[in-house]
Design a protein around this motif. Structure first.
Motif, PDB file in Angstrom:
ATOM      1  N   UNK A 227      14.623  27.917 -16.252  1.00  0.00           N
ATOM      2  CA  UNK A 227      14.715  28.289 -14.842  1.00  0.00           C
ATOM      3  C   UNK A 227      16.141  27.999 -14.372  1.00  0.00           C
ATOM      4  N   UNK A 228      16.700  28.918 -13.627  1.00  0.00           N
ATOM      5  CA  UNK A 228      18.068  28.763 -13.143  1.00  0.00           C
ATOM      6  C   UNK A 228      18.073  28.727 -11.619  1.00  0.00           C
ATOM      7  N   UNK A 229      18.964  27.929 -11.089  1.00  0.00           N
ATOM      8  CA  UNK A 229      19.102  27.846  -9.638  1.00  0.00           C
ATOM      9  C   UNK A 229      20.563  27.522  -9.314  1.00  0.00           C
ATOM     10  N   UNK A 230      20.932  27.814  -8.084  1.00  0.00           N
ATOM     11  CA  UNK A 230      22.293  27.505  -7.637  1.00  0.00           C
ATOM     12  C   UNK A 230      22.308  26.120  -6.997  1.00  0.00           C
ATOM     13  N   UNK A 231      23.388  25.390  -7.291  1.00  0.00           N
ATOM     14  CA  UNK A 231      23.485  24.049  -6.733  1.00  0.00           C
ATOM     15  C   UNK A 231      24.941  23.683  -6.443  1.00  0.00           C
ATOM     16  N   UNK A 232      25.103  22.508  -5.860  1.00  0.00           N
ATOM     17  CA  UNK A 232      26.427  21.973  -5.539  1.00  0.00           C
ATOM     18  C   UNK A 232      26.557  20.621  -6.227  1.00  0.00           C
ATOM     19  N   UNK A 233      27.602  20.466  -7.024  1.00  0.00           N
ATOM     20  CA  UNK A 233      27.816  19.204  -7.749  1.00  0.00           C
ATOM     21  C   UNK A 233      28.228  18.112  -6.772  1.00  0.00           C
ATOM     22  N   UNK A 234      27.609  16.947  -6.902  1.00  0.00           N
ATOM     23  CA  UNK A 234      27.952  15.790  -6.071  1.00  0.00           C
ATOM     24  C   UNK A 234      28.824  14.790  -6.824  1.00  0.00           C
ATOM     25  N   UNK A 235      29.154  15.127  -8.067  1.00  0.00           N
ATOM     26  CA  UNK A 235      30.016  14.272  -8.880  1.00  0.00           C
ATOM     27  C   UNK A 235      30.872  15.129  -9.789  1.00  0.00           C
ATOM     28  N   UNK A 236      31.644  14.486 -10.605  1.00  0.00           N
ATOM     29  CA  UNK A 236      32.553  15.185 -11.509  1.00  0.00           C
ATOM     30  C   UNK A 236      32.335  14.685 -12.929  1.00  0.00           C
ATOM     31  N   UNK A 237      32.674  15.529 -13.901  1.00  0.00           N
ATOM     32  CA  UNK A 237      32.548  15.081 -15.277  1.00  0.00           C
ATOM     33  C   UNK A 237      32.835  16.175 -16.272  1.00  0.00           C
ATOM     34  N   UNK A 238      32.987  15.731 -17.528  1.00  0.00           N
ATOM     35  CA  UNK A 238      33.221  16.623 -18.643  1.00  0.00           C
ATOM     36  C   UNK A 238      31.885  16.897 -19.336  1.00  0.00           C
ATOM     37  N   UNK A 239      31.933  17.567 -20.460  1.00  0.00           N
ATOM     38  CA  UNK A 239      30.722  17.879 -21.204  1.00  0.00           C
ATOM     39  C   UNK A 239      29.968  16.601 -21.560  1.00  0.00           C
ATOM     40  N   UNK A 240      28.687  16.546 -21.209  1.00  0.00           N
ATOM     41  CA  UNK A 240      27.859  15.379 -21.478  1.00  0.00           C
ATOM     42  C   UNK A 240      27.806  14.378 -20.351  1.00  0.00           C
ATOM     43  N   UNK A 241      28.606  14.550 -19.315  1.00  0.00           N
ATOM     44  CA  UNK A 241      28.606  13.606 -18.209  1.00  0.00           C
ATOM     45  C   UNK A 241      27.366  13.798 -17.336  1.00  0.00           C
ATOM     46  N   UNK A 242      26.851  12.693 -16.825  1.00  0.00           N
ATOM     47  CA  UNK A 242      25.704  12.733 -15.914  1.00  0.00           C
ATOM     48  C   UNK A 242      26.224  12.724 -14.481  1.00  0.00           C
ATOM     49  N   UNK A 243      25.595  13.536 -13.651  1.00  0.00           N
ATOM     50  CA  UNK A 243      25.980  13.575 -12.238  1.00  0.00           C
ATOM     51  C   UNK A 243      24.801  14.057 -11.403  1.00  0.00           C
ATOM     52  N   UNK A 244      24.962  13.986 -10.107  1.00  0.00           N
ATOM     53  CA  UNK A 244      23.914  14.424  -9.172  1.00  0.00           C
ATOM     54  C   UNK A 244      24.263  15.811  -8.660  1.00  0.00           C
ATOM     55  N   UNK A 245      23.224  16.646  -8.496  1.00  0.00           N
ATOM     56  CA  UNK A 245      23.408  18.026  -8.035  1.00  0.00           C
ATOM     57  C   UNK A 245      22.386  18.314  -6.932  1.00  0.00           C
ATOM     58  N   UNK A 246      22.834  18.975  -5.880  1.00  0.00           N
ATOM     59  CA  UNK A 246      21.942  19.344  -4.782  1.00  0.00           C
ATOM     60  C   UNK A 246      21.599  20.819  -4.881  1.00  0.00           C
ATOM     61  N   UNK A 247      20.283  21.115  -4.875  1.00  0.00           N
ATOM     62  CA  UNK A 247      19.819  22.500  -4.911  1.00  0.00           C
ATOM     63  C   UNK A 247      20.170  23.166  -3.592  1.00  0.00           C
TER      64      UNK A 247
END
Length: 268
Positions: A227-247
Motif C-alpha cells: 500500500x502506498x501513501x503520501x507523507x511528510x518526513x519529520x526527520x532526516x536520514x540515509x538508507x536504513x535510517x529510522x524516522x517519523x512520517x506524517x500521513x
C-alpha cells in the motif's frame, strides 16, 4: 747666558717632538704608532662584545640554541589560525660535538610533513663547510574538532545541533577528524555513535536520502499487499535510517525506514 752647542740644540728639539712616557699614560710610547697586534686584539674584543661578525669569532652553537631553532621551525610550520602549537625539542646527544658556525642556523620543514606526536627536524649550519643535525621534537597540535552531543544511530542525518566543538590534540587522532560543519551538512552516519564521540570521516555516510520536511512516498506491506501513501518526513536520514512520517491524508504519524531517495517503508 751660556749658549748651547749645535748638538745640544738638536737634542732639545727632538725632545720637544717626542711624546713623553708618563706613568699611567694611555697614549703609546712608540712614536705615536699603536702596535698592530694590540689593535687587532682590541678590535676582536669590541666585535665580540657587540655581537658583530669578525675574523675568528665563529663559535660552536650551544645545544639549547640548536633545540630552539628546531622548535621555532615546528611553530612556523603548524601555527595556523585556530591552532595552538606546543613543541618541545628533546636533549641532544651529549657526545655530539658541533663545529663552529659563522652564520645563523636554519631549519625548514617541508609542506608535505604532516603533524605527528614526534618529528625529526633537520637543523643546518648553512655555510660551505656546514653540517646538519636532526633534532627530535615532541609536537602537540590543538584544534577544534566536532564531537557528538547525543547518541546517534546509523543512518541518522547530522544537524548542527547534534555536534559541538572541542579542543583536541589532532596529532593523536589517527583516524582523522571533522572540524567544519560544512563537512556534515546533508550527511548521515555510517555507524551508530554514542554521546561524546569524536566525529571522523569514516563515520560519515553519503548525503541524506530524506530530509525533514520532504514529501515522501510511504509504502506499507500488508500480508503481501503493498500500500502506498503520501507523507511528510519529520526527520532526516540515509538508507536504513529510522524516522517519523506524517500521513498527509489522515495526519497519522508512523515510524518508517528510509529505503531510497524520497521513499520510506512504514514499520509495524
Amino acid at each position: 747666558m751660556r749658549r748651547r752647542s749645535r748638538a745640544g740644540r738638536r737634542a732639545v728639539a727632538a725632545d720637544r717632538i717626542r711624546p713623553r712616557c708618563l706613568a699611567g699614560a694611555t697614549r703609546p710610547c712608540d712614536g705615536g704608532r699603536v702596535s698592530r697586534r694590540r689593535v687587532s686584539a682590541g678590535r676582536l674584543l669590541v666585535l665580540a662584545w657587540l655581537g658583530l661578525p669578525g675574523i675568528g669569532l665563529a663559535a660552536a652553537p650551544s645545544p639549547d640554541a640548536v633545540r630552539a631553532v628546531a622548535e621555532q621551525a615546528v611553530h612556523a610550520r603548524f601555527d595556523l589560525p585556530g591552532s595552538r602549537v606546543v613543541a618541545q625539542a628533546a636533549p641532544l646527544d651529549p657526545r655530539l660535538r658541533l663545529a663552529p658556525c659563522g652564520v645563523p642556523l636554519r631549519a625548514v620543514l617541508a609542506d608535505a610533513i604532516r603533524p605527528a606526536p614526534r618529528l625529526s627536524v633537520p637543523v643546518q649550519c648553512p655555510q660551505a663547510d656546514g653540517w646538519t643535525v636532526r633534532v627530535q621534537v615532541q609536537l602537540q597540535l590543538f584544534r577544534a574538532v566536532l564531537v557528538t552531543n547525543r547518541a546517534l544511530l546509523r543512518g541518522d542525518g547530522l544537524r548542527p545541533a547534534d555536534v559541538h566543538a572541542e579542543q583536541r590534540d589532532v596529532t593523536r587522532l589517527g583516524y582523522g577528524y571533522v572540524d567544519n560543519l560544512d563537512q556534515v551538512t546533508g550527511r548521515s552516519l555510517a555507524r551508530a555513535l554514542p554521546s561524546g564521540s569524536l566525529l571522523t570521516p569514516a563515520a560519515l555516510a553519503g548525503r541524506r536520502m530524506v530530509s525533514a520536511g520532504d514529501h515522501v512516498q510511504v509504502m506499507a506491506d500488508l500480508d503481501g499487499i503493498v500500500v502506498r501513501a503520501d507523507g511528510v518526513a519529520l526527520g532526516s536520514g540515509d538508507n536504513g535510517a529510522r524516522l517519523r512520517v506524517r500521513n498527509e491524508s489522515s495526519g497519522k504519524v508512523v515510524d518508517a525506514m528510509v529505503r531510497a531517495p524520497g521513499v520510506v517503508l512504514a514499520l509495524p
